[in-house]
Write an enzyme that holds these catalytic residues in place. Structure first.
Site, PDB file in Angstrom:
ATOM      1  N   TYR A  67       3.288  12.011   6.046  1.00 37.38           N
ATOM      2  CA  TYR A  67       2.721  11.819   7.383  1.00 37.38           C
ATOM      3  C   TYR A  67       3.431  12.756   8.362  1.00 37.38           C
ATOM      4  O   TYR A  67       4.226  13.604   7.962  1.00 37.38           O
ATOM      5  CB  TYR A  67       2.789  10.352   7.781  1.00 37.38           C
ATOM      6  CG  TYR A  67       1.962   9.470   6.870  1.00 37.38           C
ATOM      7  CD1 TYR A  67       0.584   9.631   6.798  1.00 37.38           C
ATOM      8  CD2 TYR A  67       2.564   8.507   6.069  1.00 37.38           C
ATOM      9  CE1 TYR A  67      -0.184   8.849   5.944  1.00 37.38           C
ATOM     10  CE2 TYR A  67       1.810   7.714   5.212  1.00 37.38           C
ATOM     11  CZ  TYR A  67       0.436   7.893   5.152  1.00 37.38           C
ATOM     12  OH  TYR A  67      -0.316   7.127   4.307  1.00 37.38           O
ATOM     13  N   ALA A 242       5.190  -5.297  -1.323  1.00 37.24           N
ATOM     14  CA  ALA A 242       3.820  -5.325  -0.810  1.00 37.24           C
ATOM     15  C   ALA A 242       2.864  -5.870  -1.855  1.00 37.24           C
ATOM     16  O   ALA A 242       2.329  -6.974  -1.724  1.00 37.24           O
ATOM     17  CB  ALA A 242       3.383  -3.939  -0.349  1.00 37.24           C
ATOM     18  N   ARG A 243       2.662  -5.127  -2.948  1.00 39.87           N
ATOM     19  CA  ARG A 243       1.678  -5.544  -3.946  1.00 39.87           C
ATOM     20  C   ARG A 243       2.023  -6.898  -4.562  1.00 39.87           C
ATOM     21  O   ARG A 243       1.130  -7.714  -4.820  1.00 39.87           O
ATOM     22  CB  ARG A 243       1.552  -4.467  -5.030  1.00 39.87           C
ATOM     23  CG  ARG A 243       0.786  -3.229  -4.574  1.00 39.87           C
ATOM     24  CD  ARG A 243       0.860  -2.095  -5.559  1.00 39.87           C
ATOM     25  NE  ARG A 243       2.210  -1.531  -5.626  1.00 39.87           N
ATOM     26  CZ  ARG A 243       2.542  -0.475  -6.369  1.00 39.87           C
ATOM     27  NH1 ARG A 243       1.619   0.105  -7.129  1.00 39.87           N
ATOM     28  NH2 ARG A 243       3.763  -0.005  -6.363  1.00 39.87           N
TER      29      ARG A 243
END
Length: 304
Positions: A67, A242-243
């Site tokens: 990013y 997260a997952r």
């Protein structure tokens, strides 16, 4: 006319422009000038104030994964010939500008975490030694903690998440009629598989623990209390998941009750494939999932 400011040679900017133009946008590309870069840095400080007004106690600055800040840092994307390109010191200039704005806005009542790469994950990107220098610079800039990750979404996306991208699931939710055709044909070349293993960033992350004193948060492939305890025992101050939590939102509470608790996430990455078109969700919680998607996900689960 919509404009996009880019850094570097413009290769990825051109690709983005093609996609936007195909969706009816008018796009002009140019290399951001220093005054525009300064405005972008100030926007990060404005975002901190916005977060405070919304009631948040902390912010996370994303300096990894390809990013904006990461694009300045990486020699793969930063081909500038001015004071923002070339040496690592120059490539860190924008990051330092951002951190000055963020820390000033954070004051003494907002925590600032920074997510950064341990390496970009491909030849020609940043490697561990340069990334350690970035970590030291962030520590000197006043960051309260670093979240150590890796990968580059435009070049090595599965280095971030590991495993394979389920291409059929990815294209199933795409709305543009033309896009799924191309992705199905070239998807596995565009998004190459990186084998999954538990705690896949751990070995690189340990090198950062030896280099800096500020709190470090480990992320990447955590599925069990055993591995989380291992990470914390190695000197990390926190972990991020997260997952696993998409699979089992109450997993943290179960780990508090069960010493041998282990998450059932199979890392098929359906949640990642889906999130670009729908809300992020684990396939095990989606009723009536089409059989063709289930078949693909079952095959991927066996590989992991």
């Amino acid at each position: 006319m919509e404009k996009i400011g880019i850094i570097g040679s413009g290769t990825w900017g051109t690709a983005i422009a093609v996609l936007l133009r195909n969706n009816g946008h008018e796009v002009t590309l140019w290399s951001a000038i220093p005054a525009e870069i300064e405005e972008m840095a100030k926007a990060f400080g404005q975002a901190v104030n916005m977060a405070r007004e919304a009631g948040f106690d902390a912010v996370e600055v994303h300096a990894g994964h390809g990013y904006l800040i990461s694009q300045f840092l990486s020699p793969y994307t930063n081909h500038r010939k001015d004071e923002f390109g070339g040496s690592l010191e120059n490539r860190m200039r924008f990051m330092r500008m951002v951190m000055a704005e963020v820390m000033a806005a954070a004051g003494d009542d907002m925590a600032v975490l920074v997510k950064m790469n341990t390496r970009d994950g491909f030849r020609g990107g940043m490697e561990v030694p340069e990334c350690i220098e970035v970590a030291k610079a962030l520590e000197a800039a006043g960051a309260h903690a670093l979240i150590l990750s890796g990968g580059f979404v435009s070049r090595a996306p599965m280095y971030v998440m590991r495993g394979a991208m389920p291409i059929r699931s990815l294209t199933y939710y795409m709305k543009q009629f033309w896009l799924p055709i191309g992705v199905r044909l070239a998807g596995h070349m565009m998004i190459p598989t990186v084998p999954f293993k538990e705690v896949y960033f751990f070995e690189d992350a340990l090198k950062f623990r030896d280099a800096v004193k500020l709190p470090l948060v480990y992320v990447g492939g955590l599925l069990s209390r055993e591995k989380i305890d291992m990470v914390l025992d190695a000197g990390f101050d926190g972990v991020s998941m997260a997952r696993a939590l998409l699979n089992e939102p109450d997993f943290v509470n179960r780990m508090a009750r069960e010493e041998n608790a282990r998450n059932a996430c199979e890392h098929t990455n359906y949640c990642i494939a889906r999130m670009y078109s729908r809300e992020m969700a684990c396939h095990k919680h989606i009723p009536d999932l089409p059989k063709k998607l289930l078949k693909e996900l079952e095959a991927e689960a066996k590989k992991n």
